[in-house]
Motif scaffolding. Structure first.
Motif, PDB file in Angstrom:
ATOM      1  N   LEU A  78       0.877  -1.484  -0.073  1.00  0.00           N
ATOM      2  CA  LEU A  78       0.008  -0.045  -0.034  1.00  0.00           C
ATOM      3  C   LEU A  78       0.786   1.216   0.055  1.00  0.00           C
ATOM      4  N   TRP A  79       1.812   1.230   0.916  1.00  0.00           N
ATOM      5  CA  TRP A  79       3.045   2.494   0.948  1.00  0.00           C
ATOM      6  C   TRP A  79       3.613   2.638  -0.491  1.00  0.00           C
ATOM      7  N   ALA A  80       4.008   1.581  -0.893  1.00  0.00           N
ATOM      8  CA  ALA A  80       4.668   1.512  -2.206  1.00  0.00           C
ATOM      9  C   ALA A  80       3.995   2.083  -3.461  1.00  0.00           C
ATOM     10  N   ALA A  81       2.680   1.701  -3.476  1.00  0.00           N
ATOM     11  CA  ALA A  81       1.743   2.408  -4.376  1.00  0.00           C
ATOM     12  C   ALA A  81       1.542   3.704  -4.198  1.00  0.00           C
ATOM     13  N   LEU A  82       1.511   4.124  -3.115  1.00  0.00           N
ATOM     14  CA  LEU A  82       1.267   5.868  -2.710  1.00  0.00           C
ATOM     15  C   LEU A  82       2.469   6.325  -3.320  1.00  0.00           C
ATOM     16  N   THR A  83       3.624   5.755  -2.993  1.00  0.00           N
ATOM     17  CA  THR A  83       4.763   6.570  -3.423  1.00  0.00           C
ATOM     18  C   THR A  83       4.824   6.298  -5.079  1.00  0.00           C
ATOM     19  N   ILE A  84       4.462   5.709  -5.460  1.00  0.00           N
ATOM     20  CA  ILE A  84       4.417   5.666  -7.029  1.00  0.00           C
ATOM     21  C   ILE A  84       3.601   6.491  -7.676  1.00  0.00           C
ATOM     22  N   PHE A  85       2.421   6.693  -7.070  1.00  0.00           N
ATOM     23  CA  PHE A  85       1.284   7.739  -7.300  1.00  0.00           C
ATOM     24  C   PHE A  85       1.806   9.155  -7.304  1.00  0.00           C
ATOM     25  N   MET A  86       2.824   9.289  -6.320  1.00  0.00           N
ATOM     26  CA  MET A  86       3.372  10.545  -6.119  1.00  0.00           C
ATOM     27  C   MET A  86       4.275  10.804  -7.246  1.00  0.00           C
ATOM     28  N   GLY A  87       5.276   9.921  -7.579  1.00  0.00           N
ATOM     29  CA  GLY A  87       5.974   9.960  -8.871  1.00  0.00           C
ATOM     30  C   GLY A  87       5.312  10.149 -10.227  1.00  0.00           C
ATOM     31  N   LEU A  88       4.202   9.475 -10.189  1.00  0.00           N
ATOM     32  CA  LEU A  88       3.378   9.681 -11.415  1.00  0.00           C
ATOM     33  C   LEU A  88       2.868  11.016 -11.766  1.00  0.00           C
ATOM     34  N   ARG A  89       2.491  11.687 -10.830  1.00  0.00           N
ATOM     35  CA  ARG A  89       2.066  13.130 -10.772  1.00  0.00           C
ATOM     36  C   ARG A  89       3.159  13.955 -11.449  1.00  0.00           C
ATOM     37  N   ALA A  90       4.380  13.722 -10.773  1.00  0.00           N
ATOM     38  CA  ALA A  90       5.435  14.773 -11.402  1.00  0.00           C
ATOM     39  C   ALA A  90       5.787  14.316 -12.745  1.00  0.00           C
ATOM     40  N   ILE A  91       5.744  13.015 -13.156  1.00  0.00           N
ATOM     41  CA  ILE A  91       6.110  12.498 -14.484  1.00  0.00           C
ATOM     42  C   ILE A  91       5.297  13.151 -15.499  1.00  0.00           C
ATOM     43  N   THR A  92       4.079  12.875 -15.303  1.00  0.00           N
ATOM     44  CA  THR A  92       2.890  13.415 -16.306  1.00  0.00           C
ATOM     45  C   THR A  92       3.101  14.809 -16.480  1.00  0.00           C
ATOM     46  N   LEU A  93       3.187  15.612 -15.262  1.00  0.00           N
ATOM     47  CA  LEU A  93       3.259  16.879 -15.522  1.00  0.00           C
ATOM     48  C   LEU A  93       4.411  17.707 -16.182  1.00  0.00           C
ATOM     49  N   GLY A  94       5.427  17.022 -15.763  1.00  0.00           N
ATOM     50  CA  GLY A  94       6.704  17.319 -16.256  1.00  0.00           C
ATOM     51  C   GLY A  94       6.737  17.072 -17.854  1.00  0.00           C
ATOM     52  N   ILE A  95       6.116  15.977 -18.385  1.00  0.00           N
ATOM     53  CA  ILE A  95       6.104  15.882 -19.898  1.00  0.00           C
ATOM     54  C   ILE A  95       5.476  16.812 -20.622  1.00  0.00           C
ATOM     55  N   THR A  96       4.416  17.647 -19.977  1.00  0.00           N
ATOM     56  CA  THR A  96       3.751  18.611 -20.502  1.00  0.00           C
ATOM     57  C   THR A  96       4.310  20.134 -20.130  1.00  0.00           C
ATOM     58  N   PHE A  97       5.195  20.271 -19.427  1.00  0.00           N
ATOM     59  CA  PHE A  97       5.659  21.552 -19.047  1.00  0.00           C
ATOM     60  C   PHE A  97       6.363  22.430 -19.948  1.00  0.00           C
ATOM     61  N   PRO A  98       7.243  21.843 -20.774  1.00  0.00           N
ATOM     62  CA  PRO A  98       7.646  22.721 -21.825  1.00  0.00           C
ATOM     63  C   PRO A  98       6.825  23.621 -22.822  1.00  0.00           C
ATOM     64  N   LYS A  99       5.819  22.630 -23.196  1.00  0.00           N
ATOM     65  CA  LYS A  99       4.889  23.244 -23.953  1.00  0.00           C
ATOM     66  C   LYS A  99       4.123  24.235 -23.294  1.00  0.00           C
ATOM     67  N   VAL A 100       3.329  23.915 -22.180  1.00  0.00           N
ATOM     68  CA  VAL A 100       2.711  24.874 -21.591  1.00  0.00           C
ATOM     69  C   VAL A 100       3.334  26.063 -20.867  1.00  0.00           C
ATOM     70  N   SER A 101       4.360  26.194 -20.623  1.00  0.00           N
ATOM     71  CA  SER A 101       5.352  27.241 -20.203  1.00  0.00           C
ATOM     72  C   SER A 101       5.537  28.093 -21.492  1.00  0.00           C
ATOM     73  N   GLN A 102       5.583  27.535 -22.463  1.00  0.00           N
ATOM     74  CA  GLN A 102       6.087  28.525 -23.694  1.00  0.00           C
ATOM     75  C   GLN A 102       4.758  28.921 -24.111  1.00  0.00           C
ATOM     76  N   ARG A 103       3.551  28.454 -24.138  1.00  0.00           N
ATOM     77  CA  ARG A 103       2.265  28.960 -24.544  1.00  0.00           C
ATOM     78  C   ARG A 103       1.817  29.866 -23.369  1.00  0.00           C
ATOM     79  N   ALA A 104       2.052  30.071 -22.344  1.00  0.00           N
ATOM     80  CA  ALA A 104       1.688  31.045 -21.364  1.00  0.00           C
ATOM     81  C   ALA A 104       2.250  32.392 -21.534  1.00  0.00           C
ATOM     82  N   PHE A 105       3.471  32.537 -22.459  1.00  0.00           N
ATOM     83  CA  PHE A 105       3.984  33.997 -22.732  1.00  0.00           C
ATOM     84  C   PHE A 105       4.004  34.198 -24.075  1.00  0.00           C
ATOM     85  N   GLN A 106       2.796  33.589 -24.797  1.00  0.00           N
ATOM     86  CA  GLN A 106       2.867  33.987 -26.127  1.00  0.00           C
ATOM     87  C   GLN A 106       1.689  35.116 -26.224  1.00  0.00           C
TER      88      GLN A 106
END
Length: 431
Positions: free
Chosen positions: A403-431
């Motif tokens: 149960l604890w291992a799954a929670l740890t993986i969940f927190m990591g997944l949140r970072a990975i999924t947001l990190g993938i989209t970050f370059p495009k999102v940050s560029q669009r914000a200043f256009q």
């Protein structure tokens, strides 16, 4: 770096008082004669985390929208944001009062605790629900005050609120022997004290920022639609996050009252870490929003880099402290031997979580500042959908460790999924 410290440090100090309050609640219940008291407050607290943080969009959207308006020099627009958030907070509180019975019934159905724990948790819930107007209004107030970069004001409000709560906790429970009722009443009184302090801090900041209250702007249709859209995204995102922890608690409860109590104690460590690291997330949120409003992309990049470096150093420090002083911290919460032993077995996960979760906290703050709420919602849903079946599978083999291992993986997944989209999102914000 200096501007980040100036914003982050007061927020860190104020945020730390919140899990300290939860720690006191857990500690006074953990020294009662049965683990059921600690389990009841853990479940009752989880229900209110679920309810109130479901309205956490009031803080998040208010900060982002008001800070962008201030960055653009539009004080009237910033006031209109506060007006809309206030209306939503008051209407939301009234709805919670009306449906409170159904809320607890649904929670009791999902979390399969023992009969003793359920009765005590219901007592706690029925008292604490009366703090709803103050709790929701405090989110809106904090959001606007943070947008003003008045982190000292937030610190004052949070410290006074939580000191009042802690003092009343100890008096009502340890002094007068009120049990879970004392913990609940202390929280209600403290929330309304916090509301009073927050209104005073808001008034001071209103005087410092030019602008007028304009009813037409408060009820401006396109702005209301924008706010509702953002709030719905953030509501879904927050409910998913809380659902992950509710699922964790519910699955732990199925393993018995001792496991439930041990997990409740260990989650206090994660809460403490989360609130402290949120200081950097709040800082980069405010700075990012001001940078977007002023169209300063280089400033944005500089603040993101510096705040993330500082946050990681803090995360590593928490991990080291938990490893070195684990037994002392656990003993603070309870003297029930079987709970002490059980909690000690899972301390490794508590030490690992800060290093994994810091990245998602930072990305959350950046996306809040950019008001890119839809992506936050979508990536959280993806992470949750993966986490639930993963936890069931891992529990079958590894029980509570799974149960604890799954929670740890969940927190990591949140970072990975947001990190993938970050370059495009940050560029669009200043256009």
């Amino acid at each position: 770096m200096a501007s980040i410290w100036a914003l982050a440090l007061p927020i860190i100090l104020s945020n730390i008082t919140i899990p300290l309050l939860g720690a006191v609640d857990a500690a006074v219940m953990g020294h009662m004669e049965s683990a059921a008291y600690l389990g009841a407050v853990a479940i009752g607290g989880l229900i209110f985390d679920y309810i109130y943080w479901g309205f956490g969009f009031l803080r998040l959207s208010t900060t982002g929208l008001a800070a962008q308006a201030m960055g653009a020099g539009d004080g009237a627009a910033a006031r209109a944001v506060m007006g809309r958030a206030t209306l939503i907070a008051l209407v939301g509180a009234m709805v919670l009062w009306l449906v409170q019975g159904y809320i607890f019934q649904a929670a009791a159905f999902v979390i399969e605790a023992s009969d003793e724990v359920e009765v005590l948790a219901q007592t706690y819930f029925e008292i604490r629900i009366w703090s709803a107007p103050a709790a929701l209004m405090n989110y809106a107030l904090m959001g606007w005050i943070l947008a003003c970069k008045d982190t000292k004001g937030v610190l004052i409000q949070q410290v006074i609120t939580n000191v009042v709560n802690v003092v009343l906790d100890l008096w009502f429970v340890m002094g007068l022997g009120y049990g879970v009722e004392g913990v609940a009443v202390a929280t209600v009184i403290a929330q309304y004290c916090g509301l009073g302090i927050g209104l005073l801090v808001l008034r001071k900041n209103m005087a410092r920022h030019e602008g007028q209250w304009e009813r037409a702007r408060i009820f401006q249709l396109d702005k209301i639609k924008q706010l509702l859209s953002m709030n719905m995204d953030l509501f879904i995102r927050t409910v998913c996050l809380l659902s992950a922890f509710a699922w964790f608690t519910a699955q732990g409860a199925k393993l018995g009252d001792v496991v439930l109590a041990a997990n409740a104690i260990l989650l206090q460590f994660q809460q403490f870490t989360s609130y402290a690291l949120d200081g950097f997330a709040h800082a980069v949120e405010v700075l990012s929003a001001h940078s977007v409003g002023a169209k300063k992309r280089d400033e944005f990049k500089k603040n993101v880099k510096a705040s993330t470096q500082l946050a990681f150093v803090f995360a590593a420090g928490f991990s080291l402290i938990y490893i070195l002083f684990d037994s002392q911290f656990i003993a603070f919460f309870t003297d029930i031997e079987e709970v002490l032993v059980m909690a000690q077995d899972y301390i490794f996960w508590v030490a690992l979580l800060p290093l994994v979760s810091v990245w998602s906290f930072q990305l959350d703050g950046i996306y809040f500042g950019l008001t890119q709420t839809r992506i936050l919602r979508n990536m959280m849903v993806v992470s949750l959908v993966f986490y639930i079946p993963l936890s069931l599978w891992m529990m079958q083999t590894y029980n509570n460790h799974g149960l604890w291992a799954a929670l740890t993986i969940f927190m990591g997944l949140r970072a990975i999924t947001l990190g993938i989209t970050f370059p495009k999102v940050s560029q669009r914000a200043f256009q």
